[in-house]
Design a protein around this motif. Structure first.
Motif, short mmCIF file in Angstrom:
data_model
loop_
_atom_site.label_atom_id
_atom_site.label_comp_id
_atom_site.label_asym_id
_atom_site.label_seq_id
_atom_site.Cartn_x
_atom_site.Cartn_y
_atom_site.Cartn_z
N ARG A 160 -4.34 -10.34 17.01
CA ARG A 160 -3.16 -10.36 16.15
C ARG A 160 -3.36 -11.22 14.91
NH1 ARG A 160 0.48 -6.87 15.47
NH2 ARG A 160 2.34 -8.16 15.55
N PRO A 161 -3.88 -12.46 15.04
CA PRO A 161 -4.14 -13.23 13.81
C PRO A 161 -5.09 -12.52 12.85
CG PRO A 161 -4.22 -14.66 15.72
CD PRO A 161 -4.12 -13.26 16.24
N PHE A 162 -6.10 -11.85 13.40
CA PHE A 162 -7.04 -11.10 12.56
C PHE A 162 -6.30 -9.99 11.82
CE2 PHE A 162 -10.27 -7.67 12.11
CZ PHE A 162 -11.15 -8.34 11.26
N GLU A 163 -5.41 -9.29 12.53
CA GLU A 163 -4.63 -8.23 11.89
C GLU A 163 -3.74 -8.78 10.79
OE1 GLU A 163 -2.47 -6.27 14.96
OE2 GLU A 163 -4.26 -5.38 15.89
N PHE A 164 -3.09 -9.93 11.04
CA PHE A 164 -2.21 -10.52 10.03
C PHE A 164 -2.98 -10.89 8.77
CE2 PHE A 164 0.76 -11.82 13.64
CZ PHE A 164 1.66 -10.80 13.35
N ILE A 165 -4.19 -11.44 8.94
CA ILE A 165 -5.01 -11.81 7.79
C ILE A 165 -5.37 -10.57 6.98
CG2 ILE A 165 -7.24 -12.74 7.07
CD1 ILE A 165 -7.11 -14.60 9.51
N ILE A 166 -5.78 -9.52 7.68
CA ILE A 166 -6.18 -8.29 6.99
C ILE A 166 -4.99 -7.65 6.28
CG2 ILE A 166 -7.09 -5.97 7.30
CD1 ILE A 166 -9.18 -8.19 7.55
N ILE A 167 -3.82 -7.66 6.92
CA ILE A 167 -2.62 -7.08 6.30
C ILE A 167 -2.24 -7.87 5.05
CG2 ILE A 167 -0.14 -6.69 6.60
CD1 ILE A 167 -0.77 -6.00 9.53
N PHE A 168 -2.37 -9.20 5.11
CA PHE A 168 -2.10 -10.04 3.94
C PHE A 168 -3.04 -9.67 2.79
CE2 PHE A 168 -3.32 -13.92 1.57
CZ PHE A 168 -2.10 -14.18 0.94
N LEU A 169 -4.33 -9.50 3.10
CA LEU A 169 -5.29 -9.11 2.07
C LEU A 169 -4.99 -7.71 1.54
CD1 LEU A 169 -8.60 -10.50 3.63
CD2 LEU A 169 -7.36 -11.40 1.66
N LEU A 170 -4.50 -6.82 2.41
CA LEU A 170 -4.11 -5.48 1.96
C LEU A 170 -2.98 -5.57 0.94
CD1 LEU A 170 -4.35 -2.41 2.15
CD2 LEU A 170 -2.80 -2.48 4.12
N GLY A 171 -2.04 -6.49 1.16
CA GLY A 171 -0.97 -6.70 0.19
C GLY A 171 -1.50 -7.14 -1.16
N ILE A 172 -2.46 -8.05 -1.15
CA ILE A 172 -3.07 -8.51 -2.40
C ILE A 172 -3.80 -7.37 -3.09
CG2 ILE A 172 -4.82 -10.04 -3.39
CD1 ILE A 172 -4.17 -12.05 -1.23
N ILE A 173 -4.51 -6.56 -2.32
CA ILE A 173 -5.22 -5.41 -2.88
C ILE A 173 -4.24 -4.46 -3.56
CG2 ILE A 173 -6.56 -3.35 -2.28
CD1 ILE A 173 -7.73 -5.07 0.07
N THR A 174 -3.13 -4.18 -2.88
CA THR A 174 -2.14 -3.26 -3.43
C THR A 174 -1.60 -3.75 -4.76
OG1 THR A 174 -1.50 -2.60 -1.17
CG2 THR A 174 0.04 -2.07 -2.94
N ILE A 175 -1.24 -5.03 -4.82
CA ILE A 175 -0.73 -5.60 -6.07
C ILE A 175 -1.80 -5.59 -7.15
CG2 ILE A 175 0.15 -7.71 -7.15
CD1 ILE A 175 1.41 -8.40 -4.41
N GLY A 176 -3.02 -5.98 -6.76
CA GLY A 176 -4.11 -6.07 -7.73
C GLY A 176 -4.44 -4.75 -8.40
N PHE A 177 -4.43 -3.67 -7.61
CA PHE A 177 -4.86 -2.39 -8.15
C PHE A 177 -3.72 -1.54 -8.73
CE2 PHE A 177 -8.65 -2.59 -5.06
CZ PHE A 177 -9.40 -3.27 -6.00
N LEU A 178 -2.48 -1.90 -8.44
CA LEU A 178 -1.37 -1.10 -8.94
C LEU A 178 -0.58 -1.78 -10.06
CD1 LEU A 178 0.12 0.51 -5.69
CD2 LEU A 178 -1.67 1.37 -7.20
N ALA A 179 -0.82 -3.06 -10.28
CA ALA A 179 -0.03 -3.80 -11.28
C ALA A 179 -0.15 -3.16 -12.66
CB ALA A 179 -0.48 -5.26 -11.32
N GLY A 180 -1.34 -2.68 -13.00
CA GLY A 180 -1.55 -2.11 -14.33
C GLY A 180 -0.72 -0.87 -14.59
N LEU A 181 -0.32 -0.15 -13.53
CA LEU A 181 0.46 1.07 -13.73
C LEU A 181 1.84 0.78 -14.30
CD1 LEU A 181 -0.44 3.12 -10.51
CD2 LEU A 181 -1.17 3.56 -12.87
N PHE A 182 2.35 -0.42 -14.06
CA PHE A 182 3.66 -0.78 -14.60
C PHE A 182 3.59 -1.02 -16.11
CE2 PHE A 182 3.96 -1.85 -10.12
CZ PHE A 182 5.19 -1.28 -9.78
N VAL A 183 2.39 -1.37 -16.59
CA VAL A 183 2.19 -1.60 -18.01
C VAL A 183 1.76 -0.31 -18.71
CG1 VAL A 183 0.93 -2.96 -19.73
CG2 VAL A 183 1.54 -3.99 -17.53
N SER A 184 0.94 0.49 -18.03
CA SER A 184 0.45 1.75 -18.61
C SER A 184 0.68 2.88 -17.60
CB SER A 184 -1.04 1.63 -18.93
OG SER A 184 -1.55 2.84 -19.45
N PRO A 185 1.90 3.41 -17.55
CA PRO A 185 2.20 4.47 -16.58
C PRO A 185 1.44 5.75 -16.90
CG PRO A 185 4.05 4.16 -18.09
CD PRO A 185 3.07 3.05 -18.37
N PRO A 186 1.12 6.55 -15.87
CA PRO A 186 0.37 7.79 -16.09
C PRO A 186 1.23 8.88 -16.70
CG PRO A 186 0.97 7.58 -13.79
CD PRO A 186 1.38 6.30 -14.45
#
Length: 428
Positions: A160-186
């Motif tokens: 469970r702790p391993f899953e929580f760490i990975i899910i937290f990193l998944l959240g960072i990944i999502t923000i990191g790769f999608l933030a630019g779309l709010f500035v330059s929408p497709p």
């Protein structure tokens, strides 16, 4: 800790009474699919998706949509196999294959795992270069060292702790790769046109195979069965009543759909960002060039957020990939190598390649092509096993699921054959 079977580990295994299937209890069963989903947003995805979007705009959006639908299907089958049998896919194959075929199967699976790890370590090293200017070989060593810390959590059986760490990193990944779309929408019209299947020459077929290999990840299919088993059925000899098992299968279905929806959103978002921001820009055939173009077009803040997402992607995915490689070896060869030792061994190729000046982005794309060729070797046995009523009982695949799985296998094999033919044709 009391698991769903009712066995607390302190006494003999007993049949379980199913727990109430409330929403809160169901949420508590989620998690393994989010770990497997990390494989779908690794640095190899970044290289393939950015390259496709920058060079061909919205043309290959349909590839990601189709690949993500396929990913939901096969990850659910893998998780269900682990739940119903109490064994991982490599374990079952190890029991059923003859020694020579078992070793040959392990060799191709290890090649796939090595290609995966190369992409993930290289991607993390590129992120450290973008953020701090660190040399790529040093960055690879740091990524490997940090991943050892993540693997130490898993090695202590703290699922469970391993899953929580990975899910937290998944959240960072999502923000990191999608933030630019709010500035330059497709462009909506471009996105709609990209949903229509089509290619523009051999190069786009190569990219499509790369994107498919980066999205439907062989090692993620192998490991998902182990993750489900380790979380819900650590002792396969404990009897799980049919109602409790049905509840687990239902929770797993939701786990896979939600986790892969996040991963699919990130993948498609990366391609859309590249199409809307990088089209026509110079030097976007590398991650460093794409990052520079994103920074120039959208500002340094978005550039930093993107690089942080890439770093989180590399750290999380290489940890999961190393865990997958260990599961593959243990299941097929009955050989258990400590995860820390495996981490050190599999780190060497990435450090060596980066030290000799091999183009890291092109290495990422090629690694995903290798993964694409490994997909049939895991999909075909998975479809056969999950359709086997003597193995799966009432949880065997129904006709609709079986047909969808067979179609997926045919499409993957056809794409790879087309890639081979076009490659040799253009070379001739």
């Amino acid at each position: 800790m009391l698991d769903v079977t009712g066995h607390d580990g302190a006494g003999p295994a007993t049949a379980a009474r199913p727990k109430p299937a409330g929403r809160r209890a169901m949420i508590g069963l989620l998690g393994p699919a989010f770990v497997a989903a990390i494989a779908y947003v690794d640095p190899g995805n970044v290289a393939a998706n950015l390259t496709a979007g920058a060079q061909y705009g919205y043309l290959l959006v349909w590839v990601l949509v189709a690949a993500n639908i396929m990913a939901v299907l096969v990850q659910y089958q893998s998780a269900k196999l682990g739940l119903v049998t109490g064994k991982s896919l490599p374990e079952i194959l190890g029991e059923r294959l003859k020694p020579l075929w078992r070793r040959a199967f392990w060799v191709q699976a290890e090649i796939v795992a090595a290609a995966t790890d190369l992409a993930e370590v290289v991607g993390g090293a590129i992120a450290l270069f973008l953020l701090f200017g660190l040399p790529l070989p040093l960055g690879a060593v740091i990524v490997g060292a940090v991943s050892m810390g993540l693997l130490a959590v898993q090695a202590r059986n703290q699922q469970r702790p391993f899953e929580f760490i990975i899910i937290f990193l998944l959240g960072i990944i999502t923000i990191g790769f999608l933030a630019g779309l709010f500035v330059s929408p497709p462009d909506p019209a471009g996105v709609a046109a990209g949903l229509i299947p089509g290619f523009q020459g051999p190069e786009t077929v190569l990219l499509a195979a790369s994107m498919l290999g980066a999205t439907v990840m062989p090692h993620a299919i192998y490991v998902h069965s182990a993750l489900s088993r380790d979380r819900h059925r650590p002792d396969p000899h404990v009897h799980v009543p049919a109602p409790a098992l049905a509840r687990l299968v239902k929770a797993t279905r939701w786990d896979v759909v939600v986790a892969l929806a996040f991963a699919g959103l990130v993948n498609i978002g990366m391609l859309l960002l590249a199409a809307s921001t990088l089209g026509g820009a110079e030097g976007t055939d590398t991650i460093e060039g794409a990052h520079a173009a994103i920074t120039s077009s959208l500002g340094p803040v978005i550039g930093v957020i993107f690089a942080v997402g890439l770093l989180a992607s590399g750290l999380a995915s290489t940890s999961v990939g190393c865990y997958a490689g260990g599961s593959i070896m243990e299941g097929l060869l009955k050989v258990r190598v400590p995860l820390m030792l495996r981490r050190i061994i599999t780190l060497v190729p990435a450090v060596v390649l980066l030290s000799v000046g091999f183009d890291p982005t092109w290495g990422l794309v090629l690694s995903q092509v290798v993964l694409s060729f490994g997909i049939p070797f895991v999909l075909i046995p998975l479809v056969v096993l999950t359709s086997n009523k003597s193995l799966m009982g009432r949880f065997a695949d129904g006709m609709a699921l079986r047909i969808a799985a067979v179609v997926s296998v045919i499409l993957v094999v056809a794409l790879n054959l087309a890639l081979l033919w076009l490659t040799f044709a253009s070379a001739g």
